[in-house]
Design an enzyme around this catalytic site. Structure first.
Site, short mmCIF file in Angstrom:
data_model
loop_
_atom_site.label_atom_id
_atom_site.label_comp_id
_atom_site.label_asym_id
_atom_site.label_seq_id
_atom_site.Cartn_x
_atom_site.Cartn_y
_atom_site.Cartn_z
CE LYS A 103 7.01 -4.35 -3.56
NZ LYS A 103 7.37 -5.79 -3.78
CG ASP B 96 -0.27 -0.09 2.56
OD1 ASP B 96 0.98 -0.14 2.63
OD2 ASP B 96 -1.00 -0.12 3.59
#
Ligand code: NAD
Ligand code: TYD
Length: 341
Positions: free
Chosen positions: A160, A131
């Site tokens: 990421k 997230d």
């Protein structure tokens, strides 16, 4: 909708780490005929002691190697039908000190795996993300969902985010059958004691203080690793190709709340807290809206945070050898003893 049971041979990357090792245990236990090849280079975060019980399991094979080794991953992709990609440099504080390995593993390594999947007849590819790619929320902001624009703010989350974009690009450009999941902070057994929950539990067992960053008011959404493994299982079997799924724990807590809860469970007082300098660029709050995976795949977290934390604390109390070997560095000798290198 549940798939009829089918055989799968999985290439799991980063399976000697926290979530990967839990996932391998989960899959081999749940599916009696599935096979797993675990590719892991064994960085400081990789620990074969997490998988000790599988050493003689004929459905499990460990390969020591780097996901950024294009030739190796091309060969391994040819031996499996599905790739589940966990391997990453995963600790924000380390990415602030030195981000080079984050670029090499999280971006270049993911590229090598995508090329390998594509070069072997478009293998099914599931990418595990975080997230943190969505940035930082303030109190009252709506939780992240699959449509939230990317806004990474640490070298870790930027690497990421980059890997997520690459994965999606292989779906659009080459038709690679991918799925992505972005999950919130995991906790549970085999969690490396540099992250807040295992660090604080093990420090307190050792009679040390716990270093709380800044004012302790940053918020994370905590997901038990077993609930996470179940979500990945559902996505690799029933997820829509090309789609992203957000996975959250429905357990937003400030770091202070976590700290007080751990102190209470361990019978310690607030004199064990040491407020230390804040993390640079510290994201204020993460929270996940998991309604898509709930509606489409019927997944929701089942382990209440209070129960999961209590079980986790018990696991660290019952397995002192596991984490003391990490804290004193001897866990890295285990591979050499087992594999003679
Ligand atoms: P971890 O740091 O515990 O384990 C990472 C594993 O990857 C280690 O075994 C390490 O040896 C291996 N690895 C690193 N570089 C490699 C390389 N170049 N080649 C092969 N293996 C390599 O990480 P984790 O907490 O288990 O996280 C797994 C995945 O989940 C990561 O992609 C991470 O970004 C993501 N994620 C983690 C969390 C969390 O709370 N832990 C939350 C969201 C997303
Ligand atoms: P961490 O476990 O490193 O996960 P992430 O940065 O991926 O969310 O940190 C969780 C929260 O705990 C984060 O807000 C930073 C804070 N923290 C501390 O207060 N003290 C610590 O020693 C650590 C490692 C983290």
């Amino acid at each position: 909708m549940l798939h009829a049971t089918c055989y799968m041979k999985l290439l799991v990357t980063g399976g000697a780490g926290f979530i990967g090792s839990n996932f391998i245990h989960y899959i081999l236990k749940k599916y009696p005929d599935y096979e797993v090849v675990n590719l892991d280079v064994l960085t400081y975060a990789g620990n074969l002691e997490n998988l000790k019980d599988l050493e003689n399991n004929s459905r499990y094979r460990f390969v020591k190697g780097d996901i950024a080794d294009y030739a190796l991953v091309n060969k391994l992709a040819g031996e499996v039908d599905t790739i589940v990609h966990f391997a990453a440099e995963s600790h924000v504080d380390r990415s602030i000190l030195d981000s080079k390995a984050f670029i090499e593993t999280n971006i270049v390594g993911t590229h090598a795996l995508l090329e390998a999947a594509r070069g072997n007849g478009n293998k099914r590819f599931h990418h595990i993300s975080t997230d943190e790619v969505f940035g930082s929320l303030e109190t009252g902001d709506p939780a992240f969902n699959e449509k939230t624009p990317y806004d990474p703010r640490s070298p870790y989350s930027a690497s990421k985010a980059s890997s997520d974009h690459l994965v999606r690009s292989y779906f659009h450009t080459f038709g690679l059958p991918i799925t992505i999941s972005n999950c919130s902070n995991n906790y549970g057994p085999y969690h490396f004691p540099e992250k807040i929950i295992p660090l604080f539990i093990t420090n307190l067992i050792e009679g040390k203080k716990v270093p709380l960053y800044g004012n302790g008011m940053n918020v994370r959404d905590w997901l038990h690793v077993e609930d996470h493994c179940r979500a990945i299982d559902m996505i690799i079997h029933n997820g829509v190709i090309g789609d992203t799924y957000c996975i959250g724990g429905n357990a937003e807590k400030t770091n202070k709340e976590i700290t007080y809860k751990i102190l209470e469970l361990m019978g310690k007082g607030e004199e064990s807290i040491e407020f230390v300098a804040d993390r640079k660029g510290h994201d204020q709050r993460y929270a996940i809206d998991f309604s898509k995976i709930k509606q489409e795949l019927g997944w929701e977290p089942t382990i209440a945070f209070e129960d999961g934390l209590q079980q986790t604390m018990q696991w660290y109390q019952d397995n002192p050898e596991w984490w003391t070997n990490i804290k004193n560095g001897s866990y890295q000798e285990y591979y050499k003893k087992q594999y003679g290198e």
